[in-house]
Design a protein around this motif. Structure first.
Motif, PDB file in Angstrom:
ATOM      1  N   VAL A  56       0.809  -1.220   0.000  1.00 39.78           N
ATOM      2  CA  VAL A  56       0.000   0.000   0.000  1.00 39.78           C
ATOM      3  C   VAL A  56       0.842   1.270   0.000  1.00 39.78           C
ATOM      4  O   VAL A  56       0.306   2.370  -0.180  1.00 39.78           O
ATOM      5  CB  VAL A  56      -0.951   0.010   1.213  1.00 39.78           C
ATOM      6  CG1 VAL A  56      -1.949  -1.131   1.120  1.00 39.78           C
ATOM      7  CG2 VAL A  56      -0.167  -0.064   2.529  1.00 39.78           C
ATOM      8  N   HIS A  57       2.153   1.146   0.202  1.00 36.94           N
ATOM      9  CA  HIS A  57       3.012   2.342   0.219  1.00 36.94           C
ATOM     10  C   HIS A  57       4.446   1.941  -0.069  1.00 36.94           C
ATOM     11  O   HIS A  57       4.930   0.939   0.455  1.00 36.94           O
ATOM     12  CB  HIS A  57       2.925   3.040   1.582  1.00 36.94           C
ATOM     13  CG  HIS A  57       3.911   4.160   1.757  1.00 36.94           C
ATOM     14  ND1 HIS A  57       3.791   5.361   1.109  1.00 36.94           N
ATOM     15  CD2 HIS A  57       5.046   4.239   2.509  1.00 36.94           C
ATOM     16  CE1 HIS A  57       4.802   6.142   1.455  1.00 36.94           C
ATOM     17  NE2 HIS A  57       5.584   5.478   2.296  1.00 36.94           N
ATOM     18  N   LEU A  58       5.123   2.726  -0.909  1.00 32.10           N
ATOM     19  CA  LEU A  58       6.553   2.568  -1.138  1.00 32.10           C
ATOM     20  C   LEU A  58       7.270   3.770  -0.546  1.00 32.10           C
ATOM     21  O   LEU A  58       6.927   4.919  -0.859  1.00 32.10           O
ATOM     22  CB  LEU A  58       6.868   2.466  -2.639  1.00 32.10           C
ATOM     23  CG  LEU A  58       7.414   1.100  -3.097  1.00 32.10           C
ATOM     24  CD1 LEU A  58       6.341   0.039  -2.931  1.00 32.10           C
ATOM     25  CD2 LEU A  58       7.893   1.163  -4.533  1.00 32.10           C
ATOM     26  N   SER A  59       8.242   3.523   0.313  1.00 31.58           N
ATOM     27  CA  SER A  59       8.945   4.596   1.016  1.00 31.58           C
ATOM     28  C   SER A  59      10.146   5.080   0.210  1.00 31.58           C
ATOM     29  O   SER A  59      10.706   4.329  -0.594  1.00 31.58           O
ATOM     30  CB  SER A  59       9.427   4.107   2.384  1.00 31.58           C
ATOM     31  OG  SER A  59       8.364   3.604   3.152  1.00 31.58           O
ATOM     32  N   PRO A  60      10.577   6.334   0.437  1.00 31.05           N
ATOM     33  CA  PRO A  60      11.851   6.786  -0.139  1.00 31.05           C
ATOM     34  C   PRO A  60      12.974   5.860   0.301  1.00 31.05           C
ATOM     35  O   PRO A  60      12.957   5.343   1.418  1.00 31.05           O
ATOM     36  CB  PRO A  60      12.024   8.202   0.446  1.00 31.05           C
ATOM     37  CG  PRO A  60      10.640   8.634   0.792  1.00 31.05           C
ATOM     38  CD  PRO A  60       9.895   7.392   1.183  1.00 31.05           C
ATOM     39  N   GLY A  61      13.948   5.649  -0.572  1.00 30.63           N
ATOM     40  CA  GLY A  61      14.992   4.673  -0.268  1.00 30.63           C
ATOM     41  C   GLY A  61      14.711   3.335  -0.905  1.00 30.63           C
ATOM     42  O   GLY A  61      15.451   2.375  -0.674  1.00 30.63           O
TER      43      GLY A  61
END
Length: 609
Positions: free
Chosen positions: A470-475
């Motif tokens: 549901v979410h892709l984080s920076p990095g």
């Protein structure tokens, strides 16, 4: 002339707050008040200021000199935009003027915080000096780029505060330091690092009884060199934060005072279970020692008491001496910091005195799943050996118990011994390290007791989690890692490692960071390179080529991965810790017509009458 000065003062007050007043109408009102109605000029000024303040929606100043109560001193932390205020504070820094309209600008500090200020050239105000305390009466608070600042105009009164009226500096404990402050600290310089830039005179670690913090002395400060192991009071240091690491900066306005023996705070004796970063005294037993592989370290080992255990290190400096295994010591002034997530205690020269102690220590064995960076006592079985790829490693693999598994390593030295496959061991005082968000055990120096007749039912090292990303984080995507052996931390886009600083010879890696939601729980998920390659079809080489041949650089890979992964249902295998999932194998969840039929039937069921 008096009417003109009054009009100038009122106009500049509101101009400093961003409001322009019709000069002709203002002078007409002043003449009417003072000459036609015989109102005293000070009362006319207050009345006119109040009218304009209501017109512009500003706070109406209370009665008193120049439109506010000059006897009330405002704390900087309480000031809001569009106020007239009186403040008392220290000029902690001055900036070079970049405009003819600005006489001075800088930062003023009081006990509550700091604030930028500007002195307009047409204010004809007295020049303020860095490091001195001043009272600013009838300054105007303004807001620029979301930050409140002070404006000094012709109506502002500036007076230097006499030395006897200056408040005594409040010493801030290191544990209470926050970024973007100017404050006074007292502590000991525990470590000095070689300077890596001409702009830095010294850098190191500064510690008190509550914690440790990075220290930088700017070359422009022209400050006296600090000595390792010496206690100092540093008045007016600036705090900063970079990559989540706090630091204090010594600049030209900082006052450095060595503390006398009487001024050095006493350190109370503490049990190991209550130790955090800081300076401590304790009584403990040396339960393990390890020879150091580097010249800078004289000895490593483990100290223990009835409450727990901690890693210790003795640096190879004048006065340092080895500690004896199985001997109790009273240690004073030990500096505790974190290294790779684990507490590490630095024994200072001439600070450890051997004592007679007959009490024995019973190690507390814990499940592997409860191990955290530091020292652990465990009862495990060798479940898998890995191929040794370096002469420095004698053995590595997986250890397991009923709660899970963990990787281990035995470094190749003369005291090292190998474990036997499928043998159960009681292992006392093994070091637990954190590397790339994974825990591992180092068995060098630990006590290994085999139990040939014991068996352990080892929990499977792999768990399966199904859910939607549901979410892709920076990095996520293509990242850079520190190339220093044993580090491997993710470094910034400016190639900065939080431990080893600038690393131009970084190495690339692939990973995904994000949230995987199974409908009941959301996992903070990290998918390793193998999993990324399985899901996206990207290899490390093709990802590098994408980044190097596209103006967006690393963002190109991030957007590519985001488009393929976000919102998709995945089946991931790996290890879970609370709400964290470390996955090494992932695949997209396939359509299951049987499950769809079951869900439709369940949705169509009606409750019984």
């Amino acid at each position: 002339m008096e009417h003109k000065e009054l009009a100038d003062r009122i106009s500049e007050k509101f101009a400093a707050a961003g409001h322009q007043i019709d000069r002709a109408k203002l002078e007409e009102r002043i003449i009417r008040f003072v000459e036609e109605f015989s109102v005293p000029p000070a009362e006319a000024e207050r009345s006119i200021i109040g009218d304009y303040a209501r017109q512009f929606g500003m706070e109406i100043p209370s009665s008193g000199q120049s439109g506010h109560d000059a006897d009330i001193v405002n704390l900087l932390s309480d000031i809001q935009a569009e106020q007239w205020v009186t403040v008392e504070g220290q000029i902690v820094t001055l900036f070079p003027s970049r405009s003819p309209s600005v006489a001075q600008s800088g930062v003023i500090s009081d006990s509550s915080g700091t604030m930028r200020f500007t002195v307009w050239a047409k204010a004809n105000a007295p020049v303020m000096e860095q490091g001195k305390w001043y009272r600013l009466e009838s300054a105007v608070a303004d807001e620029y780029n979301g930050q409140v600042n002070l404006k000094v105009h012709s109506g502002t009164t500036i007076s230097e505060i006499s030395p006897e009226s200056i408040p005594k500096p409040v010493v801030t404990p290191i544990s209470e330091i926050k970024p973007k402050q100017w404050l006074t600290v007292e502590g000991k310089v525990t470590t000095i690092f070689p300077p890596r830039s001409p702009s830095i005179a010294q850098s190191g670690i500064f510690a008190d009884n509550t914690g440790t913090i990075r220290l930088t002395v700017w070359a422009s400060a022209n400050a006296p060199l600090l000595e390792q192991e010496q206690w100092y009071r540093l008045e007016l240091v600036e705090t900063d934060e970079f990559n989540g690491i706090l630091s204090i900066k010594v600049h030209s306005g900082t006052t450095i005072t060595p503390l006398s023996h009487e001024e050095i705070p006493q350190v109370e004796k503490t049990s190991i279970d209550k130790i955090n970063p800081g300076i401590y005294s304790l009584k403990a037993k040396v339960v393990a020692v390890e020879k150091s592989a580097v010249d800078q370290i004289l000895q490593r080992g483990i100290l223990a008491d009835e409450t727990g255990a901690i890693n210790f290190v003795i640096r190879n400096i004048p006065g340092a001496a080895l500690l004896e295994e199985n001997q109790w010591y009273e240690i004073t002034g030990a500096v505790v910091d974190r290294f790779r997530g684990a507490l590490s205690l630095q024994v200072q020269p001439d600070s450890a005195k051997p004592v007679m102690e007959d009490s024995s220590i019973r190690p507390n064995i814990i499940p592997l799943a409860q191990a955290v960076p530091g020292v652990a006592c465990i009862r495990v079985k060798l479940v898998q050996e890995y191929e040794v790829t370096s002469d420095r490693i004698l053995q590595n693999g997986l250890l397991g118990d009923e709660s899970g598994t963990m990787r281990f390593v035995v470094w190749n030295n003369e005291d090292a011994r190998q474990l036997i496959p499928d043998m159960v061991y009681s292992i006392y005082y093994a070091s637990v390290d954190e590397y790339n968000n994974r825990l591992s055990l180092t068995l060098n120096g630990a006590t290994l007791l085999p139990d040939e007749n014991a068996t352990i039912q080892v929990k499977s090292p792999s768990e399966e989690v199904k859910g939607a990303m549901v979410h892709l984080s920076p990095g996520s995507g293509l990242i850079k890692r520190c190339p220093v052996e044993g580090c491997g931390r993710v470094i910034s886009r400016q190639n900065y490692c939080p431990v080893h600083e600038i690393q131009p010879n970084y190495v690339y890696d692939l990973r995904i960071k994000g949230w995987l939601d199974d409908g009941q729980k959301t996992y903070d998920t990290i998918i390793s390179r193998e999993g990324v390659e399985e899901l996206t079809g990207l290899t490390l080489i093709t990802a590098q080529e994408m980044a190097e041949n596209n103006p967006l650089g690393l963002d190109t890979v991030f957007y590519h991965v985001n488009e393929q992964i976000l919102g998709r249902y995945l089946v991931c295998k790996g290890k879970t810790f609370d709400n964290r999932l470390f996955a090494y194998n992932c695949e997209f969840r396939k359509f299951d017509p049987g499950m769809l039929a079951e869900l439709i039937n369940r949705a169509e069921e009606k409750p019984h009458e």
